[in-house]
Design an enzyme around this catalytic site. Structure first.
Site, PDB file in Angstrom:
ATOM      1  CG  HIS A 148     -16.879   3.027   8.486  1.00  0.00           C
ATOM      2  ND1 HIS A 148     -16.780   1.873   7.734  1.00  0.00           N
ATOM      3  CD2 HIS A 148     -15.843   3.822   8.093  1.00  0.00           C
ATOM      4  CE1 HIS A 148     -15.728   1.975   6.932  1.00  0.00           C
ATOM      5  NE2 HIS A 148     -15.144   3.149   7.119  1.00  0.00           N
TER       6      HIS A 148
ATOM      7  CG  ASP B 285     -14.264   4.750   1.802  1.00  0.00           C
ATOM      8  OD1 ASP B 285     -14.115   5.974   2.004  1.00  0.00           O
ATOM      9  OD2 ASP B 285     -13.688   3.870   2.502  1.00  0.00           O
TER      10      ASP B 285
ATOM     11  CG  HIS C 175     -11.726   1.917   5.014  1.00  0.00           C
ATOM     12  ND1 HIS C 175     -11.392   3.205   4.675  1.00  0.00           N
ATOM     13  CD2 HIS C 175     -10.631   1.353   5.570  1.00  0.00           C
ATOM     14  CE1 HIS C 175     -10.125   3.422   5.025  1.00  0.00           C
ATOM     15  NE2 HIS C 175      -9.634   2.326   5.556  1.00  0.00           N
TER      16      HIS C 175
ATOM     17  CG  ASP D 271     -10.608   5.694   1.613  1.00  0.00           C
ATOM     18  OD1 ASP D 271     -11.314   5.337   0.645  1.00  0.00           O
ATOM     19  OD2 ASP D 271     -11.022   5.679   2.788  1.00  0.00           O
TER      20      ASP D 271
HETATM   21 ZN   LIG Z   1     -12.521   4.800   3.844  1.00  0.00          ZN
END
Ligand SMILES: [Zn+2]
Length: 336
Positions: A121, A162, A164, A249
């Site tokens: 991120h 992941d 996200h 996740d």
């Molecule tokens: Zn994540």
């Protein structure tokens, strides 16, 4: 036998109060890998220099991190804490991500890098593409790997599974036509980016491939998308090495997201990548996915042969999403 890269420095990045991103995550992964016989741990001790970080992030952001690390404990933003050892942990994680690339160039294997704090991120100046925070990330480790690998390969492929969206990675390489970034993520959650029609900057259009899945998507949805999108891309570019932003996740009951993967997807992904050298850089994962995901990924890479057909019952939403992606990308890449 897959190799695990670990530097104990990464455990020193610690929250003051309970936080989902904490050193236990890496300990859980290590414990479970060892219990399944994955004992080939390469102990790393070096750190990247600030100059190496400046190839990816701008000076102002890096100086901010250095300054905040000089305080005893603080927050970069509401999600992302910084303690006195955060800078050292982040420099160690970044260095391991680059060293894994060097190893992967020498021997074909899976190099599983235990990075903390995570990285995908973190954009050029921190928060990327309008995200509300850095999402626990400090320096973008996978971008460090990709930047180095670019010196040895014409095209670099990053697969980010992941849950996200890897908004930092996408931002950093937005205009880089030599970085193919394929991102599996849950639609509509943090950081709110990763739209199908976000394809890369003018000269790099079609090299950023976003696969946003509906909540409660399953192994079947992910496997279908992999077969339809990832397989043809790998076949076309024939990379020697594949980089993976491996968050766990998207495993069911993670707590921070609601994709319902099981061991099956991670075994499948490992198996599908077993032809290549793989540099797998740890991103998120906050629940039981830490226990079962990495082991499954390594097992798949090493020995598992999945009967693909058994798992291909994607939802109508996933079929529509995958078809849209194929249509959009086919304008730029002569693959689909
Ligand atoms: Zn994540």
């Amino acid at each position: 036998m897959p190799k695990i890269l670990f530097n104990p420095e990464v455990l020193k990045h610690k929250p003051k109060f309970y936080h989902v991103e904490n050193p236990e995550r890496v300990k859980i992964i290590l414990e479970n890998l060892k219990s399944k016989g994955y004992n080939d741990i390469i102990l790393m001790t070096e750190k990247s220099t600030i100059d190496e970080i400046l190839k990816i992030h701008d000076k102002e952001y890096v100086e901010t991190i250095i300054n905040l690390s000089n305080l005893n404990f603080t927050y970069y933003d509401t999600d992302t804490y910084i303690c006195k050892d955060t800078l050292d942990a982040a420099l160690s994680a970044f260095k391991m991500s680059k060293d894994a690339v060097k190893l992967s160039l020498k021997n074909k294997d899976l190099y599983f890098v235990l990075t903390r704090p995570p990285g995908h991120h973190a954009g050029i100046s921190g928060r990327a593409l309008g995200a509300p925070s850095n999402g626990f990330c400090i320096f973008n480790n996978i971008c460090g790997s990709a930047y180095l690998l670019k010196k040895f390969m014409k095209k670099v492929i990053i697969i980010d599974f992941d849950v996200h969206h890897g908004n930092g990675t996408q931002e950093i390489f937005w205009n880089d036509e030599d970085i193919i970034h394929i991102d599996f993520h849950q639609k509509g959650i943090y950081p709110g980016t990763g739209d199908i029609f976000d394809l890369g900057g003018d000269n790099a259009r079609g090299t950023k491939i976003n696969l946003p899945f509906k909540s409660h998507s399953t192994d079947s949805d992910y496997i279908y998308a992999w077969i339809e999108i990832v397989d043809p891309i790998l076949k076309y570019f024939k990379p020697k090495i594949v980089l993976v932003s491996s968050g766990f996740d998207a495993y069911m009951n993670d707590g921070l997201a609601s994709i319902d993967l099981t061991e099956t997807f991670y075994k499948f992904a490992g198996y599908k990548l077993s032809k290549y050298s793989v540099v797998s850089v740890l991103e998120g994962g906050y629940g039981i996915g830490l226990k079962y995901g990495p082991v499954s990924f390594l097992e798949g890479y090493e020995k598992l042969n999945i009967e693909e057909d058994k798992y291909i019952f994607p939802s109508e939403d996933t079929k529509l999403m995958v078809n849209t992606v194929k249509n959009v990308i086919s304008e730029y890449l002569d693959i689909f």
